[in-house]
Design an enzyme around this catalytic site. Structure first.
Site, PDB file in Angstrom:
ATOM      1  N   THR A  85       0.899  -1.166  -0.026  1.00 32.12           N
ATOM      2  CA  THR A  85      -0.085   0.033   0.131  1.00 32.12           C
ATOM      3  C   THR A  85       1.037   1.447  -0.176  1.00 32.12           C
ATOM      4  OG1 THR A  85      -1.715  -1.247   1.297  1.00 32.12           O
ATOM      5  CG2 THR A  85      -1.967   1.175   1.283  1.00 32.12           C
ATOM      6  N   TYR A  95       4.699 -12.676   4.648  1.00 32.00           N
ATOM      7  CA  TYR A  95       3.495 -12.012   4.189  1.00 32.00           C
ATOM      8  C   TYR A  95       3.131 -12.800   2.760  1.00 32.00           C
ATOM      9  CZ  TYR A  95       0.744  -8.448   1.685  1.00 32.00           C
ATOM     10  OH  TYR A  95      -0.091  -7.618   0.906  1.00 32.00           O
ATOM     11  N   ARG A 119      -0.998 -11.276  -5.808  1.00 38.13           N
ATOM     12  CA  ARG A 119       0.004 -10.529  -6.483  1.00 38.13           C
ATOM     13  C   ARG A 119       1.542 -10.702  -6.655  1.00 38.13           C
ATOM     14  NH1 ARG A 119      -1.790  -4.416  -4.641  1.00 38.13           N
ATOM     15  NH2 ARG A 119      -0.084  -4.100  -6.058  1.00 38.13           N
TER      16      ARG A 119
END
Length: 296
Positions: free
Chosen positions: A47, A135, A140
Site C-alpha cells: 500500500t 507475508y 500479487r
C-alpha cells in the site's frame, strides 16, 4: 510476545505533485492514525508503493516513520524483495533505523519453490534480531507460501513469529493454525476476512481499510478479542461494501483516491499505477458516504 494485537495500518506513502515523498504529509497521516487507535504502523508495504520507491526513499520513509512514531505504537517495516540480498540489505538497515519488526513478502516474479522460500526467508530473518512477519499474497506474487513451509521457516529462524495471510484461502489458513498450534501469530491480510481469521485464532489485521477508518478497523478486532463476536461480525459486514470499493482497482489506487476525497491530500500515484477510472471513483464515493466517512 505478539508484535501487536488489533489493527495495523498498511500506510500509504504520500507524494507531492512532483512525485517526491511528502514527509510533512506522512507525519500528518501518522498522527491521524495514532489519534484514532491504530495499533501498529506498517511503512513501505504494498500500500506504501514500496515497489516504486528507490532504496534510499524506502529507507528514509522507514527512518522518518520510526522517528515520528517515537515508540507510541510498533513500527513494522516492509523490507521484502524478490532478491534475497536486497531483502537482507533493506532488513538490516530497517533494524538499524529502529523498526520494531519486519514484514517480508514472498519473492514476486521469481516464483520460488517451497525449498527456495525456506532459504530466502530464513537467510533474511537470520540477518536480523527483530521479529519477522511473513507475508503471503499469491494474487500479487504468483507464489503461495504453504503452511508446512511457514513452520519450516519458523523452526530454522526463531525470530519468524507471525504471518500476514492474504491468500484468501480460509482452508489453508485453518491448516496453518492447526499445525502451528499457537506457535505462529496469524494476521488477516484481507479486510473482508478479519472475523473469519480471528475465529481461527488470528490476533489482528494488517489493513488497507485502516487508512480511512482506523478506529472502526481497530474496533472490529478488539470487539472480537474482548468476546463480543456479534458486534465484531456486524462491524465486519457493515464495512464490506467499502472494502470491496477499496479493492475494485489494484491497491493502492482506490485507497489513495479515498484519502484525497477526504481532503488528506496524499498526492498522486507513481507509474505504472494510474488515476482511478471515473465509474470506480463514483462507486468509491458512494461506499464511503454510505459508511459514514465525510468527504471534503
Amino acid at each position: 510476545m505478539a508484535v501487536f494485537k488489533g489493527a495495523a495500518v498498511a500506510l500509504v506513502t504520500p507524494l507531492t505533485k512532483n512525485n517526491e515523498v511528502d514527509y510533512d504529509k506522512l507525519g500528518e497521516l501518522i498522527e491521524f492514525q495514532i489519534a484514532n487507535g491504530t495499533d501498529s504502523i506498517v511503512a513501505c508495504g504494498t500500500t506504501g508503493e514500496a515497489s516504486t520507491l528507490t532504496h534510499e526513499e524506502h529507507l528514509d520513509v522507514i527512518r522518518y516513520t520510526v522517528e515520528k512514531v517515537a515508540g507510541r505504537v510498533p513500527v513494522i517495516a516492509g523490507t521484502g524483495s524478490n532478491c534475497t540480498e536486497t531483502a537482507i540489505y533493506l532488513s538490516t538497515e530497517a533494524e538499524k533505523a529502529g523498526a520494531d519488526a519486519l514484514l517480508l513478502v514472498t519473492p514476486y516474479y521469481n516464483k520460488a519453490t517451497q525449498k527456495g522460500l525456506i532459504e530466502h526467508f530464513a537467510r533474511t530473518a537470520e540477518a536480523v534480531k527483530i521479529p519477522v512477519i511473513l507475508y503471503n499474497v499469491p494474487s500479487r506474487t504468483g507464489c503461495n507460501l504453504l503452511p508446512a513451509t511457514v513452520m519450516a521457516i519458523a523452526e530454522r529462524a526463531k525470530n519468524v513469529v507471525a504471518i500476514k495471510e492474504a491468500s484468501g484461502n480460509i482452508s489453508q489458513i485453518a491448516e496453518l493454525a492447526a499445525i502451528a498450534d499457537g506457535k505462529m501469530d496469524i494476521y488477516s491480510g484481507n479486510d473482508d476476512q478479519i472475523v473469519p481469521i480471528l475465529s481461527l485464532g488470528g490476533i489482528g489485521v494488517i489493513s488497507v481499510l485502516s487508512n480511512v477508518a482506523p478506529k472502526e478497523t481497530h474496533d472490529i478486532v478488539m470487539s472480537f478479542l474482548d468476546g463480543d463476536v456479534k458486534k465484531s461480525c456486524e462491524m465486519q459486514l457493515k464495512a464490506l461494501d467499502l472494502v470491496n470499493a477499496l479493492f475494485c482497482e489494484v491497491n493502492p489506487i482506490p485507497v489513495k483516491t479515498a484519502l484525497n476525497l477526504m481532503g488528506m491530500e496524499v498526492g498522486p500515484l507513481r507509474l505504472p499505477l494510474t488515476p482511478m477510472e471515473p465509474q470506480n471513483e463514483a462507486r468509491l464515493k458512494k461506499a464511503m458516504a454510505d459508511y459514514g466517512i465525510k468527504l471534503a
